[in-house]
Design an enzyme around this catalytic site. Structure first.
Site, PDB file in Angstrom:
ATOM      1  N   HIS A 179       1.018  -1.256   0.028  1.00 46.40           N
ATOM      2  CA  HIS A 179      -0.215  -0.091  -0.230  1.00 46.40           C
ATOM      3  C   HIS A 179       0.934   1.315  -0.202  1.00 46.40           C
ATOM      4  O   HIS A 179       1.843   1.212   0.812  1.00 46.40           O
ATOM      5  CB  HIS A 179      -1.091  -0.160   1.291  1.00 46.40           C
ATOM      6  CG  HIS A 179      -1.590   1.073   1.552  1.00 46.40           C
ATOM      7  ND1 HIS A 179      -1.397   2.121   2.611  1.00 46.40           N
ATOM      8  CD2 HIS A 179      -2.730   1.744   0.834  1.00 46.40           C
ATOM      9  CE1 HIS A 179      -2.371   3.025   2.551  1.00 46.40           C
ATOM     10  NE2 HIS A 179      -2.884   2.818   1.505  1.00 46.40           N
ATOM     11  N   HIS A 220       2.375  11.123  -1.580  1.00 43.07           N
ATOM     12  CA  HIS A 220       1.478  10.914  -0.483  1.00 43.07           C
ATOM     13  C   HIS A 220       1.708  11.736   0.543  1.00 43.07           C
ATOM     14  O   HIS A 220       2.405  11.645   1.586  1.00 43.07           O
ATOM     15  CB  HIS A 220       1.761   9.442   0.081  1.00 43.07           C
ATOM     16  CG  HIS A 220       0.934   8.845   0.983  1.00 43.07           C
ATOM     17  ND1 HIS A 220       1.079   8.080   2.264  1.00 43.07           N
ATOM     18  CD2 HIS A 220      -0.514   9.228   0.970  1.00 43.07           C
ATOM     19  CE1 HIS A 220       0.030   7.817   2.838  1.00 43.07           C
ATOM     20  NE2 HIS A 220      -0.776   8.420   2.312  1.00 43.07           N
TER      21      HIS A 220
END
Length: 288
Positions: free
Chosen positions: A3, A80
């Site tokens: 992930h 991110h």
């Protein structure tokens, strides 16, 4: 699968990503580098780079792409919250592994795009062509893709692209072929209920399917464990329950397909997922 696969590297000197809410932008503008160091503890979901992940057995990569504000070079980065490495460098690192291991196959899932215009997508598509060329498998029906088929055609890469651009390019698989339902909870019990329900409903015939064994921190969780970070505050504590769920799964048409996690080196996540393949009936081995 991993992930936020690229988040092993977070550039604390980079600006905040364009997708971040105003509260985060303000927090960083007031506290600067200190704020970014704290953010990193919650944004980094992996510690191993692509080569190490591949060596350990990871074959699915969750990729989020962004441009940087006011960047004259229009470079593309993994992102991110803060920015990570240049996309080109990451793709080349994966390709180096594939060149040395011609029977290995990877899934590249480009599922979030931030600050990207049409020409940025064109640039990324060209980058994929230049890096992987004929290694990429054109989009066909998912159930036709066996390892045998890929080996015969010398394909090693399946690229999933969650943008309308996918329809225009033969080697881009549409995003809906890789659904990844998200539990969005900090509670391991709720996560497991969600995962189980998703498996029961099952993927639509003709698509791949991701089970995200991932807990998502709330703002209050981050405040309480601000100096500890995601790994210590959430992932390690919930690991036994999450691994118990993984161990009891079955792979195949009515079971799990791709399983992703944070900090994939923790516990025996990778080896447990790989073992699920061996429980398949003989003769199905080349279809998972």
């Amino acid at each position: 699968g991993s992930h936020d696969s690229f988040s092993f590297y977070i550039d604390e000197a980079s600006p905040v990503g364009p997708e971040q809410p105003e509260t985060v932008q303000n927090f960083v503008s007031v506290f600067g580098t200190v704020a970014k160091k704290l953010m990193r503890k919650w944004l980094a979901t992996q510690t191993m780079n692509f080569t190490s992940q591949l060596g350990a057995g990871i074959r699915y990569f969750d990729l989020r792409i962004s441009t940087k504000p006011r960047d004259p070079d229009n470079e593309l980065y993994f992102a991110h919250g803060l920015f990570s490495a240049k996309v080109k460098e990451g793709l080349e690192e994966i390709n180096a592994f594939l060149a040395e291991h011609p029977k290995e196959v990877v899934f590249l899932d480009f599922n979030h795009f931030y600050g990207m215009q049409k020409y940025h997508h064109e640039k990324l598509v060209q980058m994929l062509k230049d890096t992987y060329g004929n290694k990429m498998c054109p989009a066909i029906f998912a159930h036709e893709v066996s390892l045998q088929y890929l080996w015969e055609k010398e394909h090693q890469v399946l690229v999933f692209y969650h943008s309308p651009v996918a329809v225009e390019v033969a080697f881009l698989w549409p995003g809906q072929m890789m659904p990844a339902p998200w539990a969005n909870t900090t509670d391991p019990e709720k996560l497991i209920q969600f995962l189980q329900a998703s498996i029961t409903e099952r993927r639509k015939k003709g698509s791949f399917f991701i089970s995200q064994v991932v807990l998502t921190p709330k703002a209050s969780t981050v405040v309480k464990g601000v100096a500890s970070g995601l790994r210590e505050t959430i992932t390690e504590r919930a690991l036994p329950a999450m691994m118990e769920w993984v161990r009891t799964q079955k792979a195949g048409e009515s079971g799990v397909n791709i399983i992703t996690a944070d900090f994939v080196e923790l516990g025996d996540f990778i080896s447990t997922v790989i073992k699920l393949n061996y429980a398949l009936d003989e003769g199905e081995d080349d279809t998972t």
